[in-house]
Design a protein around this motif. Structure first.
Motif, short mmCIF file in Angstrom:
data_model
loop_
_atom_site.label_atom_id
_atom_site.label_comp_id
_atom_site.label_asym_id
_atom_site.label_seq_id
_atom_site.Cartn_x
_atom_site.Cartn_y
_atom_site.Cartn_z
N ASP A 183 0.82 -1.21 0.00
CA ASP A 183 0.00 0.00 0.00
C ASP A 183 0.85 1.26 0.00
OD1 ASP A 183 -2.21 -1.58 0.03
OD2 ASP A 183 -2.60 -1.37 2.16
N ILE A 184 2.06 1.16 -0.47
CA ILE A 184 2.95 2.31 -0.55
C ILE A 184 3.14 2.64 -2.02
CG2 ILE A 184 5.30 3.13 -0.12
CD1 ILE A 184 5.29 1.35 2.37
N SER A 185 3.04 3.91 -2.35
CA SER A 185 3.02 4.30 -3.75
C SER A 185 4.28 3.84 -4.48
CB SER A 185 2.89 5.82 -3.88
OG SER A 185 4.08 6.46 -3.50
N PHE A 186 4.10 3.47 -5.72
CA PHE A 186 5.21 3.03 -6.57
C PHE A 186 6.27 4.12 -6.67
CE2 PHE A 186 7.11 2.20 -10.81
CZ PHE A 186 7.61 0.93 -10.54
N LYS A 187 5.82 5.36 -6.73
CA LYS A 187 6.75 6.49 -6.82
C LYS A 187 7.69 6.53 -5.62
CE LYS A 187 6.91 11.54 -7.14
NZ LYS A 187 6.11 12.78 -7.17
N ASN A 188 7.13 6.32 -4.41
CA ASN A 188 7.95 6.33 -3.21
C ASN A 188 8.99 5.22 -3.23
OD1 ASN A 188 7.06 8.55 -1.73
ND2 ASN A 188 5.27 7.45 -0.96
N PHE A 189 8.62 4.03 -3.74
CA PHE A 189 9.57 2.94 -3.79
C PHE A 189 10.66 3.19 -4.82
CE2 PHE A 189 9.70 -0.58 -1.17
CZ PHE A 189 8.45 -0.88 -0.67
N ILE A 190 10.29 3.76 -5.95
CA ILE A 190 11.29 4.03 -6.99
C ILE A 190 12.34 5.00 -6.48
CG2 ILE A 190 11.62 5.19 -9.22
CD1 ILE A 190 10.63 2.36 -9.48
N THR A 191 11.90 6.02 -5.75
CA THR A 191 12.83 7.06 -5.31
C THR A 191 13.61 6.68 -4.06
OG1 THR A 191 11.05 8.11 -4.06
CG2 THR A 191 11.44 8.91 -6.29
N SER A 192 13.03 5.82 -3.21
CA SER A 192 13.74 5.58 -1.95
C SER A 192 13.72 4.13 -1.49
CB SER A 192 13.12 6.46 -0.84
OG SER A 192 11.74 6.19 -0.71
N GLY A 193 13.39 3.18 -2.37
CA GLY A 193 13.26 1.79 -1.95
C GLY A 193 14.11 0.82 -2.72
N LYS A 194 14.43 -0.30 -2.06
CA LYS A 194 15.20 -1.38 -2.66
C LYS A 194 14.50 -2.69 -2.31
CE LYS A 194 19.02 -3.43 -4.31
NZ LYS A 194 19.52 -3.30 -5.69
N HIS A 195 14.35 -3.58 -3.29
CA HIS A 195 13.64 -4.84 -3.07
C HIS A 195 14.63 -6.00 -3.06
CE1 HIS A 195 10.85 -8.19 -4.68
NE2 HIS A 195 10.79 -8.15 -3.36
N TYR A 196 14.55 -6.84 -2.02
CA TYR A 196 15.30 -8.09 -1.97
C TYR A 196 14.31 -9.24 -1.86
CZ TYR A 196 19.71 -5.65 -1.18
OH TYR A 196 20.82 -4.85 -1.32
N LYS A 197 14.58 -10.31 -2.57
CA LYS A 197 13.75 -11.50 -2.51
C LYS A 197 14.58 -12.65 -1.95
CE LYS A 197 10.88 -14.69 -5.21
NZ LYS A 197 10.42 -15.07 -6.56
N LEU A 198 14.13 -13.22 -0.83
CA LEU A 198 14.79 -14.40 -0.27
C LEU A 198 14.03 -15.62 -0.75
CD1 LEU A 198 17.06 -15.28 1.67
CD2 LEU A 198 15.35 -15.33 3.49
N ILE A 199 14.69 -16.47 -1.50
CA ILE A 199 14.00 -17.63 -2.06
C ILE A 199 14.18 -18.85 -1.17
CG2 ILE A 199 14.23 -16.75 -4.40
CD1 ILE A 199 16.44 -18.78 -4.88
N ALA A 200 13.32 -19.82 -1.35
CA ALA A 200 13.38 -21.05 -0.55
C ALA A 200 14.69 -21.78 -0.83
CB ALA A 200 12.19 -21.95 -0.87
N PRO A 201 15.26 -22.44 0.17
CA PRO A 201 16.52 -23.17 -0.04
C PRO A 201 16.33 -24.31 -1.03
CG PRO A 201 15.59 -23.68 2.12
CD PRO A 201 14.79 -22.55 1.56
N GLU A 202 17.39 -24.57 -1.76
CA GLU A 202 17.40 -25.70 -2.70
C GLU A 202 18.02 -26.91 -2.02
OE1 GLU A 202 19.46 -24.21 -6.09
OE2 GLU A 202 17.87 -22.78 -6.61
N ILE A 203 17.88 -28.05 -2.67
CA ILE A 203 18.32 -29.29 -2.02
C ILE A 203 19.81 -29.29 -1.73
CG2 ILE A 203 18.70 -30.57 -4.18
CD1 ILE A 203 17.39 -32.99 -2.60
#
Length: 379
Positions: A180-200
């Motif tokens: 629920d945070i505007s896309f504009k705010n994330f573009i200017t001040s946000g960074k996305h990290y994705k932690l994926i499930a461990p592999e075998i």
């Protein structure tokens, strides 16, 4: 200790926050893979290594539907956050918060809702100038509490000299859908990290970090991965179940072996207390999110040594304990909720009465439990 994958993400967050131009991190990934764990490690490091830093961890629960319930759960108002030494709910007084905005019709107009203005003022009063706020399970935050985060992002100047960093943790990747945070705010001040499930090929490392010294074949690793669904909580339980509970004889031959069988076997460990544990966990399963001893004792008519049995359930991995108790995994909660089929309505109704007596402001949550209790039109 962290896995290599978790360590890389933690270092990424640290690097982002060392850059003054970026002050929001969105961390996403499936449930149970260690997102909260790695962020708490980051909080521990900065609080213990640097002066002039403060950290808050606020976790959303499925039951957070009343206004501001995420931020100001009454049962956590005096609990201390094990990582930061600060109050888990930002340290705001419950009576004081609910009196905000009710004093005068002739006051100056606030920029935000009265309570949001109040929260921002409390942050401004903090003696530390660097503040990290972790908004965990953000998709479960009530919308009023979310407006507090939006206010921090969009009105940074109101916090004057404070340098606020936000870590927003979700189980979903789509930040537009869950934050629920505007896309504009994330573009200017946000960074996305994705932690994926461990592999075998990472299972051996994880099992070692969990404290097991085992030499496992590829077929055994496949079995553990299949039973656990790559969820770290369940990897721990499966390995503990297969090797410490002498269940290894079950899995090579029985195709129907499942996590439910591990859970049933885990209950048998309690011996003559098995029925008592089964009863208190069935009662606890109607509560979404964290719960405390008083709540469960009330649901069970104070018949059991509740604190002791809940603590033992943590030892055997059915529950986990932070500031309060919680099921180690939503699938474990579902397992006990399904076992409570004949008593679900009774427990929902009793929890409605508990909320009415002890959390009078929780109108929506009370209505939800009363509705769940009244499926058969008996109340």
């Amino acid at each position: 200790m962290l896995t290599k994958r978790q360590q890389l993400v933690k270092e990424g967050i640290q690097e982002v926050f060392n850059n003054d131009r970026i002050n929001i991190v969105h961390l996403s990934g499936p449930p149970g893979i260690g997102k909260t764990f790695l962020v708490k490690k980051y909080l521990d490091e900065i609080i213990n290594s640097y002066e002039d830093w403060k950290g808050y961890h606020i976790e959303g629960n499925k039951g957070d539907i009343d206004a501001y319930s995420t931020i100001i759960h009454s049962e956590t108002s005096n609990r201390i956050n094990e990582n930061t030494g600060t109050n888990f709910n930002l340290g705001f007084s419950i009576p004081l918060v609910f009196s905000v905005g009710l004093t005068s019709a002739f006051k100056r107009k606030e920029i935000f809702d009265s309570k949001i203005d109040f929260f921002l003022r409390q942050l401004r009063k903090s003696s530390e100038s660097n503040i990290v706020i972790v908004a965990d399970s953000y998709e479960y935050w009530d919308k009023h509490s979310k407006s507090f985060i939006e206010a921090i992002i969009s009105r940074k100047h109101l916090l004057k000299s404070k340098n606020i960093r936000l870590v927003i943790i979700t189980n979903e990747e789509d930040r537009a859908k869950v934050t629920d945070i505007s896309f504009k705010n994330f573009i200017t001040s946000g960074k996305h990290y994705k932690l994926i499930a461990p592999e075998i090929n990472e299972l051996t490392e994880i099992i070692s970090l969990l404290g097991y010294k085992l030499s496992l074949s590829r077929s055994e690793l496949d079995t553990i991965m299949s039973l656990s669904g790559a969820n770290i909580d369940f990897i721990n339980m499966v390995v503990d179940g297969l090797y410490n509970d002498q269940q290894a004889k079950l899995y090579p031959d029985e195709k129907g072996f499942s996590i439910n069988e591990i859970l049933e076997n885990r209950l048998r460990i309690f011996g003559n207390k098995e029925k008592d544990v089964n009863d208190i966990l069935k009662a606890s399963s109607v509560i979404d999110g964290d719960f405390n001893t008083d709540e469960v004792s009330y649901l069970c008519d104070e018949k059991y040594e509740t604190e002791d049995l809940l603590s033992q359930s943590c030892t055997y991995l059915l529950l986990k304990k932070g500031n309060q108790f919680a099921f180690s995994n939503t699938l474990i909660q579902s397992f006990f909720y399904d076992k409570a089929t004949e008593t679900q309505s009774k427990f929902h109704y009793k929890y409605y009465k508990y909320l009415k007596q002890n959390r009078s402001e929780s109108y929506s949550l009370r209505a939800l439990h009363l509705s769940s209790a009244n499926k058969e039109k008996i109340y």
